[in-house]
Scaffold this motif. Structure first.
Motif, mmCIF file in Angstrom:
data_model
loop_
_atom_site.group_PDB
_atom_site.id
_atom_site.type_symbol
_atom_site.label_atom_id
_atom_site.label_comp_id
_atom_site.label_asym_id
_atom_site.label_seq_id
_atom_site.Cartn_x
_atom_site.Cartn_y
_atom_site.Cartn_z
ATOM 1 N N ALA A 10 -2.304 6.261 -4.528
ATOM 2 C CA ALA A 10 -1.291 5.785 -5.474
ATOM 3 C C ALA A 10 -0.573 4.589 -4.848
ATOM 4 C CB ALA A 10 -0.289 6.895 -5.774
ATOM 5 N N VAL A 11 -0.510 3.494 -5.604
ATOM 6 C CA VAL A 11 0.179 2.288 -5.128
ATOM 7 C C VAL A 11 1.674 2.519 -5.215
ATOM 8 C CG1 VAL A 11 0.580 -0.161 -5.569
ATOM 9 C CG2 VAL A 11 -1.730 0.785 -5.786
ATOM 10 N N ARG A 12 2.378 2.304 -4.124
ATOM 11 C CA ARG A 12 3.834 2.453 -4.088
ATOM 12 C C ARG A 12 4.544 1.113 -4.261
ATOM 13 N NH1 ARG A 12 3.726 6.789 -5.921
ATOM 14 N NH2 ARG A 12 3.117 8.565 -4.670
ATOM 15 N N ARG A 13 4.032 0.061 -3.620
ATOM 16 C CA ARG A 13 4.593 -1.285 -3.749
ATOM 17 C C ARG A 13 3.451 -2.278 -3.630
ATOM 18 N NH1 ARG A 13 7.939 1.655 -1.435
ATOM 19 N NH2 ARG A 13 8.016 1.532 0.792
ATOM 20 N N ALA A 14 3.564 -3.385 -4.363
ATOM 21 C CA ALA A 14 2.526 -4.415 -4.282
ATOM 22 C C ALA A 14 3.134 -5.783 -4.565
ATOM 23 C CB ALA A 14 1.408 -4.126 -5.282
ATOM 24 N N SER A 15 2.677 -6.769 -3.804
ATOM 25 C CA SER A 15 3.085 -8.157 -3.998
ATOM 26 C C SER A 15 1.956 -9.030 -3.451
ATOM 27 C CB SER A 15 4.393 -8.445 -3.250
ATOM 28 O OG SER A 15 4.147 -8.518 -1.851
ATOM 29 N N PRO A 16 2.038 -10.344 -3.634
ATOM 30 C CA PRO A 16 1.014 -11.212 -3.045
ATOM 31 C C PRO A 16 0.989 -11.148 -1.515
ATOM 32 C CG PRO A 16 2.189 -12.378 -4.779
ATOM 33 C CD PRO A 16 2.930 -11.078 -4.530
ATOM 34 N N GLU A 17 2.049 -10.660 -0.904
ATOM 35 C CA GLU A 17 2.120 -10.580 0.560
ATOM 36 C C GLU A 17 1.540 -9.283 1.116
ATOM 37 O OE1 GLU A 17 5.018 -11.587 -1.249
ATOM 38 O OE2 GLU A 17 4.198 -13.591 -0.947
ATOM 39 N N GLY A 18 1.394 -8.256 0.264
ATOM 40 C CA GLY A 18 0.865 -6.999 0.771
ATOM 41 C C GLY A 18 0.950 -5.871 -0.234
ATOM 42 N N VAL A 32 -8.121 1.488 1.827
ATOM 43 C CA VAL A 32 -8.689 0.205 2.250
ATOM 44 C C VAL A 32 -9.332 -0.499 1.057
ATOM 45 C CG1 VAL A 32 -10.449 -0.892 3.701
ATOM 46 C CG2 VAL A 32 -9.028 0.943 4.640
ATOM 47 N N ILE A 33 -10.088 0.240 0.264
ATOM 48 C CA ILE A 33 -10.742 -0.348 -0.913
ATOM 49 C C ILE A 33 -9.702 -0.905 -1.876
ATOM 50 C CG2 ILE A 33 -12.096 0.215 -2.975
ATOM 51 C CD1 ILE A 33 -13.590 2.283 -1.146
ATOM 52 N N GLU A 34 -8.654 -0.131 -2.149
ATOM 53 C CA GLU A 34 -7.599 -0.583 -3.070
ATOM 54 C C GLU A 34 -6.882 -1.811 -2.512
ATOM 55 O OE1 GLU A 34 -5.471 -0.944 -6.427
ATOM 56 O OE2 GLU A 34 -7.097 0.469 -6.130
ATOM 57 N N ALA A 35 -6.589 -1.817 -1.219
ATOM 58 C CA ALA A 35 -5.899 -2.952 -0.598
ATOM 59 C C ALA A 35 -6.772 -4.207 -0.631
ATOM 60 C CB ALA A 35 -5.516 -2.615 0.843
ATOM 61 N N GLU A 36 -8.058 -4.048 -0.341
ATOM 62 C CA GLU A 36 -8.960 -5.200 -0.392
ATOM 63 C C GLU A 36 -9.031 -5.781 -1.790
ATOM 64 O OE1 GLU A 36 -12.563 -3.526 1.225
ATOM 65 O OE2 GLU A 36 -11.962 -4.017 3.288
ATOM 66 N N ARG A 37 -9.106 -4.926 -2.785
ATOM 67 C CA ARG A 37 -9.155 -5.371 -4.183
ATOM 68 C C ARG A 37 -7.859 -6.113 -4.545
ATOM 69 N NH1 ARG A 37 -11.327 -1.045 -7.894
ATOM 70 N NH2 ARG A 37 -10.206 0.133 -6.337
ATOM 71 N N HIS A 38 -6.731 -5.562 -4.132
ATOM 72 C CA HIS A 38 -5.438 -6.179 -4.426
ATOM 73 C C HIS A 38 -5.312 -7.560 -3.779
ATOM 74 C CE1 HIS A 38 -1.141 -6.758 -4.916
ATOM 75 N NE2 HIS A 38 -1.073 -6.981 -3.611
ATOM 76 N N LYS A 45 -7.298 -11.511 2.429
ATOM 77 C CA LYS A 45 -7.923 -10.272 2.877
ATOM 78 C C LYS A 45 -6.841 -9.293 3.308
ATOM 79 C CE LYS A 45 -8.704 -11.678 7.641
ATOM 80 N NZ LYS A 45 -9.659 -11.782 8.725
ATOM 81 N N ALA A 46 -7.163 -8.020 3.222
ATOM 82 C CA ALA A 46 -6.215 -6.958 3.588
ATOM 83 C C ALA A 46 -6.336 -6.635 5.068
ATOM 84 C CB ALA A 46 -6.488 -5.715 2.765
ATOM 85 N N VAL A 47 -5.177 -6.536 5.726
ATOM 86 C CA VAL A 47 -5.123 -6.141 7.132
ATOM 87 C C VAL A 47 -4.147 -4.972 7.245
ATOM 88 C CG1 VAL A 47 -4.481 -6.857 9.462
ATOM 89 C CG2 VAL A 47 -5.632 -8.471 7.940
ATOM 90 N N LEU A 48 -4.626 -3.861 7.791
ATOM 91 C CA LEU A 48 -3.772 -2.681 7.943
ATOM 92 C C LEU A 48 -2.663 -2.967 8.940
ATOM 93 C CD1 LEU A 48 -3.261 0.333 7.327
ATOM 94 C CD2 LEU A 48 -4.793 0.852 9.238
ATOM 95 N N ALA A 49 -1.413 -2.793 8.509
ATOM 96 C CA ALA A 49 -0.255 -3.003 9.384
ATOM 97 C C ALA A 49 0.176 -1.690 10.029
ATOM 98 C CB ALA A 49 0.903 -3.617 8.603
ATOM 99 N N LYS A 50 0.196 -0.599 9.238
ATOM 100 C CA LYS A 50 0.561 0.711 9.798
ATOM 101 C C LYS A 50 0.205 1.818 8.817
ATOM 102 C CE LYS A 50 5.349 0.900 8.202
ATOM 103 N NZ LYS A 50 6.743 1.103 8.564
ATOM 104 N N THR A 51 0.048 3.002 9.366
ATOM 105 C CA THR A 51 -0.165 4.215 8.574
ATOM 106 C C THR A 51 0.736 5.299 9.142
ATOM 107 O OG1 THR A 51 -2.469 3.661 8.095
ATOM 108 C CG2 THR A 51 -1.848 5.959 7.845
ATOM 109 N N THR A 52 1.445 5.974 8.248
ATOM 110 C CA THR A 52 2.329 7.065 8.661
ATOM 111 C C THR A 52 2.060 8.290 7.797
ATOM 112 O OG1 THR A 52 4.050 6.270 7.165
ATOM 113 C CG2 THR A 52 4.182 5.524 9.447
#
Length: 75
Positions: A10-18, A32-38, A45-52
């Protein structure tokens, strides 16, 4: 299978920056798939910043959840 995939993130926040995505902790590849598509929508390209870890939520049918933050960076 499609219903499970749709419910597994589920997408919580989205913008052109991330993008920030809550997802099943056992299926991080869905985030990862959803982030790459976004990010691709902005030519980035999507780069993972953190996971909690997150508390299980109704939006993911109370599965063990994680919250992943991705930055959209130039390719």
């Amino acid at each position: 299978m499609i219903g499970v995939l749709l419910a597994a993130c589920a997408v919580r926040r989205a913008s052109p920056e991330g993008i920030t995505i809550e997802h099943d902790a056992k299926q991080p590849e869905l985030a990862v798939i959803e982030a790459e598509r976004h990010c691709a929508k902005y030519g980035k390209k999507a780069v993972l910043a953190k996971t909690t870890p997150e508390a299980p939520s109704a939006s993911l049918f109370y599965l063990s959840s994680s919250l992943s933050v991705f930055d959209c960076v130039p390719e």
